[in-house]
Write an enzyme that holds these catalytic residues in place. Structure first.
Site, PDB file in Angstrom:
ATOM      1  N   CYS A  41      45.001  47.801   8.496  1.00  0.00           N
ATOM      2  CA  CYS A  41      45.731  48.361   7.360  1.00  0.00           C
ATOM      3  C   CYS A  41      45.189  47.911   6.008  1.00  0.00           C
ATOM      4  O   CYS A  41      45.576  48.447   4.971  1.00  0.00           O
ATOM      5  CB  CYS A  41      47.210  48.020   7.478  1.00  0.00           C
ATOM      6  N   HIS A  65      50.175  49.163   1.015  1.00  0.00           N
ATOM      7  CA  HIS A  65      50.142  49.754   2.344  1.00  0.00           C
ATOM      8  C   HIS A  65      51.547  50.184   2.741  1.00  0.00           C
ATOM      9  O   HIS A  65      52.517  49.434   2.568  1.00  0.00           O
ATOM     10  CB  HIS A  65      49.582  48.751   3.345  1.00  0.00           C
ATOM     11  N   ASN A 104      53.418  54.851   9.135  1.00  0.00           N
ATOM     12  CA  ASN A 104      52.317  53.921   8.878  1.00  0.00           C
ATOM     13  C   ASN A 104      51.012  54.572   9.338  1.00  0.00           C
ATOM     14  O   ASN A 104      50.790  54.759  10.525  1.00  0.00           O
ATOM     15  CB  ASN A 104      52.586  52.621   9.643  1.00  0.00           C
TER      16      ASN A 104
END
Length: 324
Positions: free
Chosen positions: A112, A249, A279
């Site tokens: 990420c 993020h 996500n």
């Protein structure tokens, strides 16, 4: 000495949208359970596209929107932890499909944090004076590596891609950076491993799906990443009040709530879109950036300053302060 600037942004997500209610039909969960814990309401899931397909669509948009020819590119960097294959790289597939004959291409794996790491790396390529233009893309097809019977992970992730065109500039745009890794904590977000060799002496079985210790990752992010961002702000050549927006993020809306308090910044400056995407790992920051340019929140004319911050598996975390 040349500097790098973000000249164009773009994103792409698969057409198929899977809502929390859709997931409740295949696992024990509900919209209320997912949304109350994460803020996520839906995510885009590919039907038949690979990571390179998503990245290629973003790359083509970047060229079309900027009027850039593929042969003008000096490099293509794709941040991903879900490549089509280890060889050729996803970036090489994009380079070949684009016809970017003068560009070298490689993938970067930092989960990420991947887009931030890749953008920081590409900025140095431009600053070297050797390259004038290049693409940095974050792209993931996480739907292929999650266990769809495990609600602790499957409800969190989505597929998508976003990226930027970097160009040389005579003015500095990348103002500060902090990139970190702690491999000793990698087991908190262990991901998937390939099928084991029959000649291996290890007794560890292959792990076909992504796995994570959600509570430990949450605590690590709120504690360590917020401290890192605060330190970067204290050391940066711009004041905290000069940061227009924070693009972190997109993992969990509660992380953004707590991070804003820890860093001591107005929560309204922390932009969010995980509600509609989930996500998307390395793709989350560039998708968010592209959406906010599209809706006029971010102008991409050099008049605003943003802080980009990624964090996740590895463990990795990193932040950039960029005039955009």
């Amino acid at each position: 000495m040349p500097f790098a600037k973000i000249a164009q942004v773009a994103h792409y997500a698969p057409e198929q949208v899977v809502t929390n209610d859709d997931l409740s039909k295949i696992m024990e969960t509900s919209d209320e359970w997912i949304a109350s814990r994460t803020g996520i309401r839906s995510r885009h899931i590919t039907r038949d596209e690979n990571t390179s397909d998503l990245a290629l669509k973003v790359a083509q948009k970047l060229l079309d929107q900027s009027g850039t020819k593929a042969e003008e590119l000096g490099f293509i960097v794709v941040a991903t932890m879900t490549p089509d294959s280890l060889m050729p790289s996803t970036a090489a597939r994009v380079q070949g499909a684009l016809g970017a004959v003068n560009a070298f291409a490689f993938d970067l794996t930092a989960a990420c944090s991947g887009f931030v790491f890749a953008l920081a790396t590409a900025e140095k390529l431009i600053a070297s004076g050797v390259y004038r233009k290049g693409l940095v893309i974050g792209a993931e097809v996480l739907s292929k590596v999650v266990d769809w019977s495990d609600r602790s992970t499957a409800v969190l992730f989505g597929d998508g891609a976003g990226g930027v065109l970097l160009e040389a500039s005579d003015q500095p745009h990348f103002l500060a950076e902090s990139l970190r890794t702690d491999g000793s904590m990698g087991g908190l977000d262990s991901g998937y491993t390939p099928v084991q060799s029959p000649y291996s002496l290890s007794e560890k079985a292959a792990q076909p799906f992504l796995s994570m210790d959600g509570r430990a990752i949450f605590d690590f992010t709120v504690r360590t990443v917020s401290k890192s961002i605060r330190q970067l702000l204290d050391e940066a050549p711009v004041t905290e009040s000069q940061i227009d927006y924070f693009l972190l993020h997109q993992a969990n809306v509660r992380i953004l709530d707590k991070m804003a308090k820890k860093v001591g910044v107005d929560r309204e400056k922390f932009l969010a879109n995980m509600m509609a995407y989930g996500n998307t790992s390395a793709a989350s920051i560039p998708i968010l950036l592209s959406e906010k340019v599209a809706d006029g929140t971010i102008r991409l004319d050099g008049s605003q300053t943003v802080l980009l911050s990624g964090f996740g598996g590895g463990l990795t975390w990193g932040s950039l302060i960029v005039k955009i």
